[in-house]
Design a protein around this motif. Structure first.
Motif, mmCIF file in Angstrom:
data_model
loop_
_atom_site.group_PDB
_atom_site.id
_atom_site.type_symbol
_atom_site.label_atom_id
_atom_site.label_comp_id
_atom_site.label_asym_id
_atom_site.label_seq_id
_atom_site.Cartn_x
_atom_site.Cartn_y
_atom_site.Cartn_z
ATOM 1 N N SER A 236 0.595 -0.704 -0.029
ATOM 2 C CA SER A 236 -0.126 0.164 -0.131
ATOM 3 C C SER A 236 0.873 1.090 0.077
ATOM 4 C CB SER A 236 -0.697 0.498 1.378
ATOM 5 O OG SER A 236 -2.375 -0.867 1.187
ATOM 6 N N CYS A 237 2.447 1.728 -0.323
ATOM 7 C CA CYS A 237 2.934 1.942 -0.315
ATOM 8 C C CYS A 237 2.789 2.969 -1.510
ATOM 9 C CB CYS A 237 4.521 1.893 -0.398
ATOM 10 S SG CYS A 237 4.992 1.082 1.795
ATOM 11 N N VAL A 238 2.702 4.558 -1.310
ATOM 12 C CA VAL A 238 2.526 5.232 -2.589
ATOM 13 C C VAL A 238 3.662 6.599 -2.074
ATOM 14 C CG1 VAL A 238 -0.041 5.071 -1.671
ATOM 15 C CG2 VAL A 238 1.292 6.733 -0.837
ATOM 16 N N PHE A 239 4.689 5.939 -1.720
ATOM 17 C CA PHE A 239 5.992 6.912 -1.286
ATOM 18 C C PHE A 239 6.824 6.995 -3.042
ATOM 19 C CE2 PHE A 239 10.552 7.960 -1.592
ATOM 20 C CZ PHE A 239 10.706 8.550 -0.607
ATOM 21 N N ALA A 240 7.241 7.795 -3.369
ATOM 22 C CA ALA A 240 7.708 8.454 -4.930
ATOM 23 C C ALA A 240 8.828 9.462 -5.039
ATOM 24 C CB ALA A 240 6.776 8.585 -6.146
ATOM 25 N N PRO A 241 10.089 9.341 -4.710
ATOM 26 C CA PRO A 241 10.947 10.169 -4.339
ATOM 27 C C PRO A 241 11.074 11.472 -5.056
ATOM 28 C CG PRO A 241 11.852 7.519 -4.785
ATOM 29 C CD PRO A 241 10.518 7.784 -5.453
ATOM 30 N N GLY A 242 10.500 11.468 -6.513
ATOM 31 C CA GLY A 242 9.910 13.197 -6.858
ATOM 32 C C GLY A 242 9.015 13.447 -6.952
#
Length: 328
Positions: free
Chosen positions: A292-298
């Motif tokens: 369920s992770c939504v993290f994106a470096p940008g």
């Protein structure tokens, strides 16, 4: 009034009341100086047990208040004990997970906060007792870790906190109010006691209050943990304060900040346990690979747009908002 109380009151009366302001242009308090309350005249009191003066730059009110500089385990955003959470909806719930596993507490476009659990499973018990031993933060292209070092026997005179930034160990002198900042200033770490308590600020994103505590003999007796003699199970008590979370935020704790979240842990239910281990398990402390992770470096660009409007409020006029009028 007791003599100690008289002395304390006298000291407060004599202490110079500091003035505080906010440097972010989005704040209602931008470059407006506010005098600290008499009860907490200083931003960084020399007594680590004293309350500090605090100006919330993200509140509609431009008002300095008193606050503790350590986690409030009953306050919003807290994660303490085995682990007991207080969500963004102020509902208390438990999330047990498994020992030696990692879970996403918060996953948003520009911020990921993971926790490593330690624990043990006594004989004839169906699940592990677990505690938060470490936190891993991903912010843009940077990482930060904070953990409680193992202690066979606990001593308040030994600091158990360990830190790293982008994989390099961070040294923070063991003196009250010592500070460290990352090269570009997005991370700021400050001791709120000479040992075992710190505040971590991620610029315009997060305030995190952390303390390291052991499992005491009384805790062990009351809860029947079965703690061995050669391990105090030093762990973290934490409290988060977030700014500008997106509507897509997820994670064990993060999901409770969504407007559409219906917490299965109803108010008043004793020991309400919520699941989600499979959805929020990550492969490591600094991974964002949970289901369920939504993290994106940008993702910081998306979050920065949200923050531009995070302090605006819809009112019948502009008096109580920040220059914004909402119409049907």
């Amino acid at each position: 009034m007791a003599e100690a109380d008289v002395t304390s009151a006298t000291s407060l009366a004599k202490a110079k009341r500091e003035r505080v302001t906010c440097n972010t242009r989005r704040s209602r308090c931008y470059m407006t100086y506010v005098t600290c309350p008499v009860e907490c005249p200083q931003v960084k009191p020399k007594d680590p047990k004293a309350k500090a003066c605090y100006l919330d730059c993200y509140s509609p009110k431009c008002e300095a208040v008193c606050r503790r500089r350590k986690p409030d385990c009953s306050g919003m955003g807290a994660a303490c004990y085995d682990p007991r959470f207080v969500g963004g909806d102020n509902i208390v719930f438990y999330f047990h997970g498994r020992r030696d596993e990692h879970y996403a507490l918060v996953s948003d476009a520009g911020l990921q906060v993971n926790a490593r659990f330690i624990g043990l499973r006594p004989v004839r018990r169906a699940r592990d007792f677990t505690w938060i031993q470490a936190l891993g933060l991903l912010f843009g292209s940077h990482t930060f870790t904070l953990e409680a070092a193992r202690a066979e026997t606990w001593s308040d005179d030994i600091d158990r906190l360990r830190f790293s930034y982008d994989g390099t160990s961070v040294t923070l002198p063991e003196t009250h109010d010592s500070e460290w900042s990352s090269p570009s200033g997005e991370f700021k770490l400050e001791r709120t006691a000479s040992k075992n308590s710190v505040t971590l600020v991620v610029r315009e994103t997060l305030e995190l209050y952390v303390s390291v505590v052991p499992i005491t003999e009384e805790d062990d007796r009351v809860h029947g943990y079965g703690i061995p003699r050669n391990d105090s199970f030093a762990h973290l008590e934490v409290q988060f304060r977030f700014f500008g979370l997106s509507p897509r935020v997820d994670g064990v704790l993060g999901r409770t900040y969504r407007e559409d979240f219906a917490n299965p842990a109803k108010p008043g239910v004793e020991m309400a346990v919520v699941g989600g281990e499979d959805r929020y398990r990550t492969s490591s402390l600094l991974s964002s690979d949970c289901a369920s992770c939504v993290f994106a470096p940008g993702g910081n660009e998306e979050i920065s747009l949200l923050r531009q409007y995070a302090t605006l409020s819809c009112t019948s006029g502009v008096a109580d908002g920040l220059g914004m009028v909402c119409r049907k």
